[in-house]
Design a protein around this motif. Structure first.
Motif, PDB file in Angstrom:
ATOM      1  N   MET A   1       0.822  -1.209   0.000  1.00  9.43           N
ATOM      2  CA  MET A   1       0.000   0.000   0.000  1.00  9.43           C
ATOM      3  C   MET A   1       0.858   1.263   0.000  1.00  9.43           C
ATOM      4  O   MET A   1       0.523   2.250  -0.643  1.00  9.43           O
ATOM      5  CB  MET A   1      -0.931   0.006   1.218  1.00  9.43           C
ATOM      6  N   ALA A   4       2.090   1.959  -3.497  1.00  8.21           N
ATOM      7  CA  ALA A   4       1.012   2.493  -4.325  1.00  8.21           C
ATOM      8  C   ALA A   4       0.782   3.969  -4.034  1.00  8.21           C
ATOM      9  O   ALA A   4       0.595   4.784  -4.952  1.00  8.21           O
ATOM     10  CB  ALA A   4      -0.270   1.694  -4.084  1.00  8.21           C
ATOM     11  N   PHE A   5       0.808   4.334  -2.766  1.00 12.19           N
ATOM     12  CA  PHE A   5       0.605   5.740  -2.405  1.00 12.19           C
ATOM     13  C   PHE A   5       1.764   6.607  -2.895  1.00 12.19           C
ATOM     14  O   PHE A   5       1.560   7.721  -3.390  1.00 12.19           O
ATOM     15  CB  PHE A   5       0.451   5.879  -0.890  1.00 12.19           C
ATOM     16  N   PHE A 146      -3.713   4.734  -7.873  1.00 12.19           N
ATOM     17  CA  PHE A 146      -3.515   3.996  -6.618  1.00 12.19           C
ATOM     18  C   PHE A 146      -4.024   2.560  -6.745  1.00 12.19           C
ATOM     19  O   PHE A 146      -3.358   1.607  -6.333  1.00 12.19           O
ATOM     20  CB  PHE A 146      -4.252   4.727  -5.491  1.00 12.19           C
ATOM     21  N   LEU A 150      -1.866  -0.854  -6.512  1.00 16.09           N
ATOM     22  CA  LEU A 150      -2.156  -1.891  -5.531  1.00 16.09           C
ATOM     23  C   LEU A 150      -2.187  -3.263  -6.194  1.00 16.09           C
ATOM     24  O   LEU A 150      -1.711  -4.247  -5.634  1.00 16.09           O
ATOM     25  CB  LEU A 150      -3.503  -1.617  -4.854  1.00 16.09           C
ATOM     26  N   HIS A 151      -2.754  -3.293  -7.408  1.00 12.66           N
ATOM     27  CA  HIS A 151      -2.843  -4.564  -8.128  1.00 12.66           C
ATOM     28  C   HIS A 151      -1.477  -5.030  -8.614  1.00 12.66           C
ATOM     29  O   HIS A 151      -1.108  -6.194  -8.462  1.00 12.66           O
ATOM     30  CB  HIS A 151      -3.802  -4.416  -9.301  1.00 12.66           C
ATOM     31  N   VAL A 204      -6.361   8.322  -1.224  1.00 12.17           N
ATOM     32  CA  VAL A 204      -6.766   8.007   0.151  1.00 12.17           C
ATOM     33  C   VAL A 204      -8.284   8.023   0.283  1.00 12.17           C
ATOM     34  O   VAL A 204      -8.895   7.113   0.870  1.00 12.17           O
ATOM     35  CB  VAL A 204      -6.126   9.007   1.132  1.00 12.17           C
ATOM     36  N   PHE A 207      -9.811   5.020  -1.458  1.00 12.59           N
ATOM     37  CA  PHE A 207      -9.567   3.785  -0.725  1.00 12.59           C
ATOM     38  C   PHE A 207     -10.484   3.671   0.488  1.00 12.59           C
ATOM     39  O   PHE A 207     -11.004   2.595   0.794  1.00 12.59           O
ATOM     40  CB  PHE A 207      -8.109   3.718  -0.279  1.00 12.59           C
TER      41      PHE A 207
END
Length: 269
Positions: A1, A4-5, A146, A150-151, A204, A207
């Motif tokens: 995570m 990704a951020f 994002f 994540l993927h 954010v 998510f």
């Protein structure tokens, strides 16, 4: 995570590069203003018609029983976005609306204090509205970056590169008119920077709140509607302000250049 951020932050942070370019040196010359605004208009128009609207139609078509219905819904969302920003624009009272003016403000007009004041007001509003619209556009863009990161962080790298490239002229388009209108480098720099930071904020927010909803028709409608907003801002805000500089050919060449930059990044993807 965290990776990704950070990738999303990198993409949005590229706006800072454009902001810095917009405030370095004088940063207020007519040609600089024309190129910055024209470049961003080209990016926004191309990405609207070639990426956002088709993506919205594709998502809505997948959610509907027929492609034709999905496309029609995307077109409706596109014009709804145009209507929304147009209504907001018309709500500004005419005496203080910098779009309501008679004739082009040329160098000979700016010599008069009142004309100079009106010209600066128009430029300031152009920068503010552009920053707001780009921030709105960057919210779902940041969440999309994002989610892809994540993927698979590897697959997200070219997406981040493409978004970063077109965020640079976005930063210029915000910083240059604000710098010229206010004379403040810091205000221009930070306003442009904050418009780009909407991307990690969107990551954010998405998510935490929107993940269950943005994987269907709502995302498609949002993309198509954002395309409409960006087209209106390009035609109603960026290009008129760019043409007021008197640098017509610089505007056209930078407009085409912005389209070429965005086309190149999409081809890389």
């Amino acid at each position: 995570m965290l990776v990704a951020f950070l990738l999303t932050l990198l993409a949005g942070g590229a706006t800072t590069i454009g902001a810095a370019l917009g405030v370095l040196g004088r940063g207020t010359g007519p040609r600089t203003l024309a190129v910055g605004l024209g470049l961003s208009a080209g990016v926004m128009l191309y990405v609207s018609f070639m990426e956002l609207l088709p993506a919205g139609a594709e998502i809505l078509s997948a959610a509907e029983s027929s492609d034709g219905r999905g496309t029609a819904l995307a077109v409706g969302a596109f014009f709804a976005g145009i209507a929304l920003i147009a209504v907001l624009d018309r709500l500004v009272p005419e005496p203080v609306n910098p779009h309501e003016f008679e004739g082009r403000t040329g160098p000979e007009d700016i010599a008069h204090p009142s004309a100079e004041q009106n010209h600066r007001a128009r430029l300031l509003r152009t920068g503010m509205v552009t920053a707001a619209v780009l921030a709105l556009h960057n919210l779902p863009e940041g969440f999309a970056t994002f989610a892809s990161a994540l993927h698979s962080p590897e697959l997200a790298i070219p997406v981040v590169a493409a978004i970063a490239l077109h965020n640079i002229p976005e930063g210029i388009a915000v910083a240059v008119p604000v710098r010229r209108a206010t004379g403040s480098r810091s205000k221009a720099f930070w306003l442009a920077t904050f418009s780009g930071l909407a991307e990690p904020f969107g990551a954010v927010l998405g998510f935490l709140l929107l993940m269950p909803f943005l994987d269907g028709p709502l995302m498609g409608a949002m993309l198509a509607g954002t395309a409409g907003v960006m087209v209106f801002v390009s035609l109603d805000e960026l290009l008129p302000a760019a043409e007021e500089t008197g640098e017509h050919h610089a505007v056209i060449y930078s407009l085409i250049g912005g389209m070429a930059v965005m086309a190149g990044t999409l081809l890389v993807l």
